[in-house]
Design a protein around this motif. Sequence first.
Motif, PDB file in Angstrom:
ATOM      1  N   ARG A 144       0.869  -1.180   0.000  1.00 37.12           N
ATOM      2  CA  ARG A 144       0.000   0.000   0.000  1.00 37.12           C
ATOM      3  C   ARG A 144       0.902   1.225   0.000  1.00 37.12           C
ATOM      4  O   ARG A 144       1.685   1.437   0.925  1.00 37.12           O
ATOM      5  CB  ARG A 144      -0.917   0.020   1.207  1.00 37.12           C
ATOM      6  N   HIS A 145       0.797   2.005  -1.049  1.00 36.31           N
ATOM      7  CA  HIS A 145       1.570   3.234  -1.221  1.00 36.31           C
ATOM      8  C   HIS A 145       0.673   4.398  -0.839  1.00 36.31           C
ATOM      9  O   HIS A 145      -0.390   4.586  -1.439  1.00 36.31           O
ATOM     10  CB  HIS A 145       2.015   3.333  -2.686  1.00 36.31           C
ATOM     11  N   SER A 146       1.076   5.160   0.174  1.00 39.67           N
ATOM     12  CA  SER A 146       0.280   6.292   0.646  1.00 39.67           C
ATOM     13  C   SER A 146       1.141   7.542   0.668  1.00 39.67           C
ATOM     14  O   SER A 146       2.281   7.512   1.138  1.00 39.67           O
ATOM     15  CB  SER A 146      -0.236   6.034   2.060  1.00 39.67           C
TER      16      SER A 146
ATOM     17  N   GLU B  45      -7.267   5.724  -4.283  1.00 36.68           N
ATOM     18  CA  GLU B  45      -8.126   6.660  -3.568  1.00 36.68           C
ATOM     19  C   GLU B  45      -7.430   8.008  -3.420  1.00 36.68           C
ATOM     20  O   GLU B  45      -6.222   8.071  -3.167  1.00 36.68           O
ATOM     21  CB  GLU B  45      -8.456   6.140  -2.169  1.00 36.68           C
ATOM     22  N   VAL B  46      -8.207   9.071  -3.550  1.00 39.59           N
ATOM     23  CA  VAL B  46      -7.755  10.420  -3.247  1.00 39.59           C
ATOM     24  C   VAL B  46      -8.630  10.897  -2.095  1.00 39.59           C
ATOM     25  O   VAL B  46      -9.856  10.831  -2.166  1.00 39.59           O
ATOM     26  CB  VAL B  46      -7.887  11.352  -4.470  1.00 39.59           C
ATOM     27  N   LEU B  47      -7.988  11.362  -1.035  1.00 47.56           N
ATOM     28  CA  LEU B  47      -8.689  11.649   0.211  1.00 47.56           C
ATOM     29  C   LEU B  47      -8.429  13.073   0.680  1.00 47.56           C
ATOM     30  O   LEU B  47      -7.360  13.619   0.453  1.00 47.56           O
ATOM     31  CB  LEU B  47      -8.207  10.656   1.288  1.00 47.56           C
ATOM     32  N   LYS B  48      -9.415  13.650   1.365  1.00 54.71           N
ATOM     33  CA  LYS B  48      -9.270  14.992   1.940  1.00 54.71           C
ATOM     34  C   LYS B  48      -9.192  14.870   3.453  1.00 54.71           C
ATOM     35  O   LYS B  48     -10.040  14.247   4.076  1.00 54.71           O
ATOM     36  CB  LYS B  48     -10.448  15.881   1.537  1.00 54.71           C
ATOM     37  N   GLN B  49      -8.167  15.456   4.025  1.00 52.45           N
ATOM     38  CA  GLN B  49      -7.937  15.442   5.471  1.00 52.45           C
ATOM     39  C   GLN B  49      -8.993  16.299   6.181  1.00 52.45           C
ATOM     40  O   GLN B  49      -9.284  17.412   5.733  1.00 52.45           O
ATOM     41  CB  GLN B  49      -6.533  16.002   5.740  1.00 52.45           C
ATOM     42  N   ILE B  50      -9.556  15.789   7.265  1.00 49.50           N
ATOM     43  CA  ILE B  50     -10.559  16.552   8.010  1.00 49.50           C
ATOM     44  C   ILE B  50     -10.142  16.814   9.454  1.00 49.50           C
ATOM     45  O   ILE B  50     -10.798  17.566  10.159  1.00 49.50           O
ATOM     46  CB  ILE B  50     -11.940  15.859   7.984  1.00 49.50           C
TER      47      ILE B  50
ATOM     48  N   SER C 261      -3.770   7.205  -1.999  1.00 49.36           N
ATOM     49  CA  SER C 261      -3.466   5.845  -1.583  1.00 49.36           C
ATOM     50  C   SER C 261      -3.752   4.882  -2.726  1.00 49.36           C
ATOM     51  O   SER C 261      -4.718   5.058  -3.465  1.00 49.36           O
ATOM     52  CB  SER C 261      -4.323   5.488  -0.364  1.00 49.36           C
ATOM     53  N   MET C 262      -2.893   3.901  -2.855  1.00 45.33           N
ATOM     54  CA  MET C 262      -3.092   2.869  -3.877  1.00 45.33           C
ATOM     55  C   MET C 262      -2.399   1.590  -3.428  1.00 45.33           C
ATOM     56  O   MET C 262      -1.544   1.628  -2.545  1.00 45.33           O
ATOM     57  CB  MET C 262      -2.567   3.328  -5.238  1.00 45.33           C
ATOM     58  N   GLU C 263      -2.792   0.496  -4.040  1.00 44.99           N
ATOM     59  CA  GLU C 263      -2.204  -0.790  -3.695  1.00 44.99           C
ATOM     60  C   GLU C 263      -1.627  -1.462  -4.932  1.00 44.99           C
ATOM     61  O   GLU C 263      -2.088  -1.231  -6.052  1.00 44.99           O
ATOM     62  CB  GLU C 263      -3.251  -1.697  -3.051  1.00 44.99           C
ATOM     63  N   PHE C 264      -0.637  -2.313  -4.674  1.00 49.95           N
ATOM     64  CA  PHE C 264       0.011  -3.111  -5.716  1.00 49.95           C
ATOM     65  C   PHE C 264       0.143  -4.534  -5.194  1.00 49.95           C
ATOM     66  O   PHE C 264       0.393  -4.746  -4.003  1.00 49.95           O
ATOM     67  CB  PHE C 264       1.406  -2.553  -6.029  1.00 49.95           C
TER      68      PHE C 264
ATOM     69  N   ASP D  51       5.029   3.512   2.579  1.00 46.61           N
ATOM     70  CA  ASP D  51       4.763   2.304   1.803  1.00 46.61           C
ATOM     71  C   ASP D  51       4.699   1.134   2.776  1.00 46.61           C
ATOM     72  O   ASP D  51       5.665   0.808   3.462  1.00 46.61           O
ATOM     73  CB  ASP D  51       5.883   2.068   0.777  1.00 46.61           C
ATOM     74  N   TYR D  52       3.511   0.533   2.843  1.00 42.04           N
ATOM     75  CA  TYR D  52       3.245  -0.561   3.770  1.00 42.04           C
ATOM     76  C   TYR D  52       3.260  -1.894   3.045  1.00 42.04           C
ATOM     77  O   TYR D  52       2.876  -1.984   1.889  1.00 42.04           O
ATOM     78  CB  TYR D  52       1.847  -0.430   4.395  1.00 42.04           C
ATOM     79  N   GLU D  53       3.642  -2.927   3.773  1.00 38.53           N
ATOM     80  CA  GLU D  53       3.530  -4.289   3.305  1.00 38.53           C
ATOM     81  C   GLU D  53       2.756  -5.055   4.375  1.00 38.53           C
ATOM     82  O   GLU D  53       2.974  -4.847   5.582  1.00 38.53           O
ATOM     83  CB  GLU D  53       4.927  -4.887   3.135  1.00 38.53           C
ATOM     84  N   LEU D  54       1.836  -5.902   3.953  1.00 39.07           N
ATOM     85  CA  LEU D  54       1.061  -6.686   4.919  1.00 39.07           C
ATOM     86  C   LEU D  54       1.982  -7.581   5.742  1.00 39.07           C
ATOM     87  O   LEU D  54       2.939  -8.151   5.227  1.00 39.07           O
ATOM     88  CB  LEU D  54       0.029  -7.553   4.210  1.00 39.07           C
TER      89      LEU D  54
END
Length: 96
Positions: free
Chosen positions: A3-5, A39-44, A55-58, A92-95
């Motif tokens: 997961r690339h954020s 995903e494109v997200l707005k911080q609240i 955020s996206m996944e590969f 960048d996360y890995e499970l």
Amino acid sequence: MIRHSVILKLKDGISTAEKQAFFEAVDKLVNIEGVKKFEVLKQISPKNHFEYGISMEFDTTEQYDFYSNHPSHVHFVENYWMKSVADFLEIDYELM
């Protein structure tokens, strides 16, 4: 799975047209082969100064590397990211 954020803050004074062009360019990144769950997200939350997240996944490291070096991604970084982003955090996360 990777997961690339990227969490970001746009530069102060960016025009509405520049902001729109930036996010239109962001949306095109989903077309790069291997990108999933985009995903494109707005911080609240007021807990930090960042405004947006991407955020996206590969499925594999190879797909992530392909994305990172893809001409469309390089073009985005050089022509939109560098001109519009004031600050960012990349994770960048890995499970496990």
